[in-house]
Design a protein around this motif. Structure first.
Motif, mmCIF file in Angstrom:
data_model
loop_
_atom_site.group_PDB
_atom_site.id
_atom_site.type_symbol
_atom_site.label_atom_id
_atom_site.label_comp_id
_atom_site.label_asym_id
_atom_site.label_seq_id
_atom_site.Cartn_x
_atom_site.Cartn_y
_atom_site.Cartn_z
ATOM 1 N N PRO A 130 10.199 -9.412 -6.257
ATOM 2 C CA PRO A 130 10.267 -10.717 -5.601
ATOM 3 C C PRO A 130 10.680 -10.665 -4.133
ATOM 4 O O PRO A 130 10.900 -11.693 -3.517
ATOM 5 N N PHE A 131 10.774 -9.452 -3.561
ATOM 6 C CA PHE A 131 11.202 -9.325 -2.168
ATOM 7 C C PHE A 131 9.998 -9.118 -1.250
ATOM 8 O O PHE A 131 9.951 -8.190 -0.460
ATOM 9 N N PHE A 180 10.679 -11.521 2.851
ATOM 10 C CA PHE A 180 11.464 -10.317 3.064
ATOM 11 C C PHE A 180 10.577 -9.264 3.709
ATOM 12 O O PHE A 180 9.383 -9.188 3.432
ATOM 13 N N HIS A 181 11.176 -8.437 4.534
ATOM 14 C CA HIS A 181 10.425 -7.369 5.186
ATOM 15 C C HIS A 181 10.298 -6.149 4.279
ATOM 16 O O HIS A 181 9.909 -5.090 4.734
ATOM 17 N N GLY A 182 10.634 -6.297 3.024
ATOM 18 C CA GLY A 182 10.535 -5.218 2.054
ATOM 19 C C GLY A 182 11.663 -5.299 1.050
ATOM 20 O O GLY A 182 12.497 -6.202 1.090
ATOM 21 N N ALA A 183 11.657 -4.353 0.136
ATOM 22 C CA ALA A 183 12.670 -4.296 -0.912
ATOM 23 C C ALA A 183 14.049 -4.048 -0.303
ATOM 24 O O ALA A 183 14.170 -3.545 0.820
ATOM 25 N N ALA A 217 0.816 -1.213 0.000
ATOM 26 C CA ALA A 217 0.000 0.000 0.000
ATOM 27 C C ALA A 217 0.853 1.267 0.000
ATOM 28 O O ALA A 217 0.474 2.272 -0.610
ATOM 29 N N ILE A 218 2.006 1.220 0.659
ATOM 30 C CA ILE A 218 2.837 2.422 0.804
ATOM 31 C C ILE A 218 3.789 2.602 -0.384
ATOM 32 O O ILE A 218 3.897 3.695 -0.934
ATOM 33 N N THR A 219 4.481 1.529 -0.765
ATOM 34 C CA THR A 219 5.530 1.671 -1.789
ATOM 35 C C THR A 219 5.305 0.807 -3.019
ATOM 36 O O THR A 219 6.132 0.805 -3.913
ATOM 37 N N GLY A 220 4.244 0.036 -3.047
ATOM 38 C CA GLY A 220 4.006 -0.894 -4.148
ATOM 39 C C GLY A 220 4.505 -2.286 -3.796
ATOM 40 O O GLY A 220 5.218 -2.479 -2.813
#
Length: 169
Positions: free
Chosen positions: A61-62, A81-84, A54-57
């Motif tokens: 694959p992360f 993963f907790h994000g990119a 919602a925040i960054t897209g």
């Protein structure tokens, strides 16, 4: 994004729709969930993934993955993963299994596959943490080559780095 397949497991990247079902704990027809899945931690991980989307897209694959048994396709846990990656190509991971899947080596197998995938994508370091009393998770991180790098009153922090390997080769 394709599934990551190991000897006994399929790591399935969750779509937003699938993550919404995991976060709500409400399967639909076609979902194959083992009894006890999703755990509270799986629901928290799915919500984290949805918040990131919602925040960054969508960071795939992360993003978030469901851990499924190859033999029958049943979901037994989650990891991801907790994000990119950050600007230095580092990521943080988390993982968990339903209690009936503990002690069978599934967590180590899944985390090894995720680490191989991260490294193949140019990631330079992977971080993870665990509670002081979660010795099983500590053993998993040590078994996959992560090392204890620090701790505080709540958590132990683990990490694996590949930057030195890349410079040497």
């Amino acid at each position: 994004m394709d599934d990551l397949v190991t000897e006994r497991l399929v790591l399935h990247p969750l779509s937003v729709v699938e993550a919404e079902r995991v976060a709500a704990g409400e399967p639909e027809d076609g979902d194959r969930w083992a009894p006890g899945y999703p755990t509270d931690d799986d629901m928290v991980g799915a919500r984290r993934y949805l918040t990131t989307c919602a925040i960054t897209g969508d960071p795939q694959p992360f993003g978030a993955y469901e851990i499924r048994l190859r033999e029958d396709g049943r979901a037994i846990g989650g990891l991801g993963f907790h994000g990119a990656p950050d600007e230095d190509l580092r990521v943080t991971i988390g993982y968990g299994l339903i209690p009936s899947a503990h002690g069978k080596g599934y967590a180590s197998e899944a985390v090894r596959a995720l680490l191989r995938f991260a490294r193949s994508r140019g990631i330079t370091a992977v971080k993870g943490d665990t509670d002081h009393d979660n010795t099983a998770s500590q053993r998993v991180m040590a078994a996959v080559g992560m090392r204890l790098v620090s701790q505080d009153e709540r958590l132990k922090y683990y990490r694996i780095d590949w930057a030195d390997d890349r410079r040497a080769g």
